[in-house]
Design an enzyme around this catalytic site. Sequence first.
Site, mmCIF file in Angstrom:
data_model
loop_
_atom_site.group_PDB
_atom_site.id
_atom_site.type_symbol
_atom_site.label_atom_id
_atom_site.label_comp_id
_atom_site.label_asym_id
_atom_site.label_seq_id
_atom_site.Cartn_x
_atom_site.Cartn_y
_atom_site.Cartn_z
ATOM 1 N N HIS A 74 -9.115 48.779 10.884
ATOM 2 C CA HIS A 74 -8.079 48.981 11.965
ATOM 3 C C HIS A 74 -6.678 48.614 11.539
ATOM 4 C CE1 HIS A 74 -6.813 49.828 16.014
ATOM 5 N NE2 HIS A 74 -6.257 48.424 16.113
ATOM 6 N N ARG A 79 4.996 43.695 22.536
ATOM 7 C CA ARG A 79 4.969 45.198 22.349
ATOM 8 C C ARG A 79 6.264 45.984 22.645
ATOM 9 N NH1 ARG A 79 1.865 48.882 27.248
ATOM 10 N NH2 ARG A 79 3.586 48.232 28.276
ATOM 11 N N TYR A 107 -0.906 57.045 16.409
ATOM 12 C CA TYR A 107 -0.683 57.435 17.670
ATOM 13 C C TYR A 107 0.787 57.981 17.823
ATOM 14 C CZ TYR A 107 0.739 52.637 18.720
ATOM 15 O OH TYR A 107 1.056 51.270 18.653
ATOM 16 N N HIS A 146 -6.859 55.759 22.723
ATOM 17 C CA HIS A 146 -6.124 54.505 22.634
ATOM 18 C C HIS A 146 -6.515 53.298 23.515
ATOM 19 C CE1 HIS A 146 -2.843 51.615 23.257
ATOM 20 N NE2 HIS A 146 -2.328 51.927 22.299
ATOM 21 N N ARG A 204 -6.133 52.088 29.606
ATOM 22 C CA ARG A 204 -4.666 52.339 30.027
ATOM 23 C C ARG A 204 -3.881 53.565 29.705
ATOM 24 N NH1 ARG A 204 -1.460 49.306 27.435
ATOM 25 N NH2 ARG A 204 -2.838 48.369 26.037
ATOM 26 N N HIS A 256 -9.123 50.833 21.674
ATOM 27 C CA HIS A 256 -9.046 49.416 21.830
ATOM 28 C C HIS A 256 -9.612 49.273 23.099
ATOM 29 C CE1 HIS A 256 -4.717 50.402 19.848
ATOM 30 N NE2 HIS A 256 -5.321 49.487 19.103
ATOM 31 N N GLU A 282 -8.260 43.963 25.157
ATOM 32 C CA GLU A 282 -7.623 43.056 24.261
ATOM 33 C C GLU A 282 -6.950 42.279 25.208
ATOM 34 O OE1 GLU A 282 -4.047 43.677 21.004
ATOM 35 O OE2 GLU A 282 -4.588 45.269 22.167
ATOM 36 N N HIS A 340 -10.873 44.931 18.869
ATOM 37 C CA HIS A 340 -10.892 43.648 19.595
ATOM 38 C C HIS A 340 -11.947 43.211 20.484
ATOM 39 C CE1 HIS A 340 -6.693 44.208 18.370
ATOM 40 N NE2 HIS A 340 -6.475 45.163 19.115
ATOM 41 N N ASP A 369 -4.733 45.111 11.641
ATOM 42 C CA ASP A 369 -4.468 45.458 13.025
ATOM 43 C C ASP A 369 -2.806 45.610 12.765
ATOM 44 O OD1 ASP A 369 -3.860 46.299 15.663
ATOM 45 O OD2 ASP A 369 -4.299 44.300 16.333
#
Length: 467
Positions: free
Chosen positions: A72, A93, A132, A225, A228, A252, A255, A289, A340
Amino acid sequence: MASSVTGGPRRWHAEFAWLARGAAPDGLAHDVLIEAHGDRFTTVTPETPAAQVPPGTVRLPGLTLPGLANAHSHAFHRALRGAAAGDTFWTWRDRMYAVAERLDPDRYFALARAVYAEMALAGITCVGEFHYLHHGPGGIPYSDPNELGRLLIAAASAAGLRITLLDTCYLAGGFAPGGEARPLAGVQLRFGDGTAAAWAKRMAAFDCDPRGMIGEHARLGAAIHSVRAVPPDQVPDVMAWSHAHGAPVHAHLSEQPLENAECLAAFGGTPAEVLYEAGALGPRSTMVHATHLTPRDVELLGRSQTAICMCPVTEADLADGIGPAPALAASGSPLSLGSDGHSMIDLLEEARWMELSQRLATQRRGHFTPADLAVAATVSGHACLGWPDAGEIVPGAYADLVTVPLAGPRLAGAGAGDPLAALFAAGTAADIRHLVASGVDVVRDGRHLLVDDVPRELAAAVRAVLS
């Protein structure tokens, strides 16, 4: 990537080698003569005295393992290393989005090539890139809608790695209670294709073969992804593409607690339950995760043989929490490892922290044996990326070798005891000196043979992105 070796066979003689099978119960063997032709191992012979080694054989003092698999990666996150130590996941983020907004093809290629070269120096022969960032500013597609994906494949090749490009479906900016999708906004527009059907149409433009291969050293995989970002009714189109190509699919999963809370409010179930109902769990699927799970989630993941990619160093760096790795393994989910967000690139450290984090949480030692950790870093990582014929030193497997001398201060004396246990107790990426990937020398004596000065290229690439 440098072309596979042609002509006669290549031979190596490893002082110690972890073979995973066909040796002692822990997989460790002594004086192992290894032969390869092209990019595959042909013979592996333990207990071969040095006096019987053919001329021209490369000596590998120390401990040799199969190449490591980084299951990952987000290559561009490397520009954030050390940043925002006091932030939450969500403010981090925002900083990550700011980096994504600055990337253009030239900057992205330079950064990814340097990051993948750093991975090679850390013993990694194969990377799963969870990709992405598809489009230009404002979400406007490039003339080649897969330009950024192709440059990631080219960057891995230039650094000597195989790659599984996990092209990611990303359609929504979250969900309101009741399941209404929030539209993408800002830099997220660069991630989206509108619908999963449109994502699949863009995937078709890669012109991969029926097995998802793009040349010798790259393959295409799929990614959802997260719950969400992909509505449940869009998941079947992603899975249909995966099934048609026998390709891996990653996502994911759980997480953050907020992700779970929003999923429960929107769909009345946990992310694992939602993905299970949508048909996204199974032996070709890997959940990344898997930090905040219910017992029911663990049961669903294990019963479906869904693999789990743990990223404990990133999870610690972002204060995400500690996932139930032992329970997942016991339930039937194979475990792999990823770096990650690249707060560091060191799969030995990732493996060590998969064990140490459990010790801190339970106040008990011995959740994973050294062989368990080695399997997660090699065999299981390659398998979940769609390379089941890699990650072991056995005839027919990809000729990947990573060698760690046992003479440095962290590992001195390990040869008199258990070298594998010592490696996962104290070894780091800095101890790795030699790397062979698909039969080709990539790192020798700690020097990358394809990228002249990895630290200089990393520094220049990060400056270009952040300036």
